[in-house]
Design a protein around this motif. Sequence first.
Motif, short mmCIF file in Angstrom:
data_model
loop_
_atom_site.label_atom_id
_atom_site.label_comp_id
_atom_site.label_asym_id
_atom_site.label_seq_id
_atom_site.Cartn_x
_atom_site.Cartn_y
_atom_site.Cartn_z
N MET A 251 0.76 -1.20 0.17
CA MET A 251 -0.03 0.00 0.09
C MET A 251 0.81 1.09 -0.01
O MET A 251 2.03 1.07 0.37
N PRO A 252 0.27 2.42 -0.44
CA PRO A 252 1.37 3.74 -0.54
C PRO A 252 1.58 3.93 0.67
O PRO A 252 2.23 5.08 0.82
N TRP A 253 0.88 3.76 2.02
CA TRP A 253 1.02 4.46 3.28
C TRP A 253 1.92 3.21 4.03
O TRP A 253 2.07 3.29 5.21
N ASN A 254 2.93 2.80 3.23
CA ASN A 254 3.92 1.75 3.48
C ASN A 254 3.63 0.63 4.57
O ASN A 254 4.31 0.48 5.41
N SER A 255 2.78 0.00 3.80
CA SER A 255 2.25 -1.10 4.72
C SER A 255 2.02 -2.62 3.50
O SER A 255 2.11 -1.87 2.40
N VAL A 256 2.05 -3.60 3.96
CA VAL A 256 1.60 -4.74 3.33
C VAL A 256 0.20 -5.15 4.03
O VAL A 256 0.30 -5.25 5.20
N GLU A 257 -0.94 -5.33 3.19
CA GLU A 257 -1.89 -5.47 3.73
C GLU A 257 -2.92 -6.93 3.00
O GLU A 257 -2.48 -7.07 1.90
N LEU A 258 -3.42 -7.76 4.04
CA LEU A 258 -4.18 -8.82 3.69
C LEU A 258 -5.46 -8.60 3.81
O LEU A 258 -5.81 -8.54 5.31
N THR A 259 -6.47 -8.44 2.84
CA THR A 259 -8.13 -8.53 3.09
C THR A 259 -8.48 -9.74 3.25
O THR A 259 -8.47 -10.87 2.41
N VAL A 260 -9.36 -9.99 4.36
CA VAL A 260 -10.20 -11.26 4.56
C VAL A 260 -11.42 -11.03 5.03
O VAL A 260 -11.94 -10.21 5.73
N LEU A 261 -12.42 -11.86 4.31
CA LEU A 261 -13.98 -11.62 4.35
C LEU A 261 -14.19 -12.82 5.40
O LEU A 261 -14.00 -14.13 4.95
N THR A 262 -14.71 -12.60 6.46
CA THR A 262 -14.97 -13.65 7.46
C THR A 262 -16.39 -14.23 7.27
O THR A 262 -17.15 -13.76 6.54
N PRO A 263 -16.73 -15.41 7.95
CA PRO A 263 -17.96 -16.06 7.50
C PRO A 263 -19.08 -15.12 7.80
O PRO A 263 -20.14 -15.48 7.17
N GLU A 264 -19.18 -14.28 8.44
CA GLU A 264 -20.22 -13.41 8.83
C GLU A 264 -19.98 -12.05 8.21
O GLU A 264 -20.83 -10.93 8.45
N ASN A 265 -19.22 -12.11 7.09
CA ASN A 265 -19.09 -10.82 6.30
C ASN A 265 -18.56 -9.66 6.73
O ASN A 265 -18.87 -8.27 6.71
N THR A 266 -17.59 -9.86 7.99
CA THR A 266 -16.89 -8.79 8.28
C THR A 266 -15.65 -8.81 7.59
O THR A 266 -14.81 -9.60 7.30
N ARG A 267 -15.12 -7.47 6.89
CA ARG A 267 -13.92 -7.29 6.14
C ARG A 267 -12.92 -6.78 7.18
O ARG A 267 -12.97 -5.86 7.44
N VAL A 268 -12.07 -7.98 7.29
CA VAL A 268 -10.71 -7.53 8.26
C VAL A 268 -9.50 -7.36 7.38
O VAL A 268 -9.62 -8.27 6.53
N VAL A 269 -8.74 -6.31 7.68
CA VAL A 269 -7.75 -6.26 7.01
C VAL A 269 -6.30 -6.50 7.83
O VAL A 269 -6.26 -5.74 9.02
N MET A 270 -5.39 -7.16 7.56
CA MET A 270 -4.36 -7.44 8.38
C MET A 270 -3.34 -6.42 7.86
O MET A 270 -2.95 -6.61 6.62
N THR A 271 -2.79 -5.62 8.56
CA THR A 271 -1.87 -4.62 8.18
C THR A 271 -0.43 -4.80 8.79
O THR A 271 -0.23 -4.63 9.94
N ALA A 272 0.69 -5.03 8.03
CA ALA A 272 1.84 -4.95 8.35
C ALA A 272 2.84 -3.96 8.03
O ALA A 272 2.88 -3.69 6.63
N ALA A 273 3.23 -3.02 8.82
CA ALA A 273 3.92 -1.93 8.49
C ALA A 273 5.42 -2.38 7.75
O ALA A 273 6.02 -3.28 8.34
#
Length: 163
Positions: free
Chosen positions: A118-140
């Motif tokens: 990402m342009p804000w200097n992170s690596v991100e993984l988006t996960v859609l959970t079984p209940e449709n929560t959009r979770v983004v795991m963000t590593a600087a």
Amino acid sequence: MTEYNSPVPMPALDAKAPEVYRQFYGMPMFTISPTADLEASRDFWLEGLGFIDIFTSPGEVTHLRRWAFQDVLLVTGTPPAEAPAISVNFSCVLSQIEEVRERCEKLVPGCTEGPREMPWNSVELTVLTPENTRVVMTAARPIDPESELADRLREAGFQIPKP
């Protein structure tokens, strides 16, 4: 002003994740996610996303946590039919991104997107959970002291060491 030590480690290629924080505290922020299947959602968050179960009241609520101040309450209810555009983001370290992706994909194939730089200097993984929560795991990512980003941060007053 006193210094505050964040539970999130400084960005580094070899950064180590802190231990899951198991103590009780007044939560300054938390996410509530309704689910029609509390047990299935709980299992996904535990096995896929790496949370722990702090407390469960069967059929009502499960309080989950990763690091300090990364709290989620799964509650019995009707989840959204589609994932909303808004996401909940959780910090992690670079070495966890692929681990989380693999575990989540094993549980629910096709539930992840990325990782992306990402342009804000992170690596991100988006996960859609079984209940449709959009979770983004963000590593600087660490800041390259010779980069344009480092120059811009210095101009903004941040103390970035020069090469």
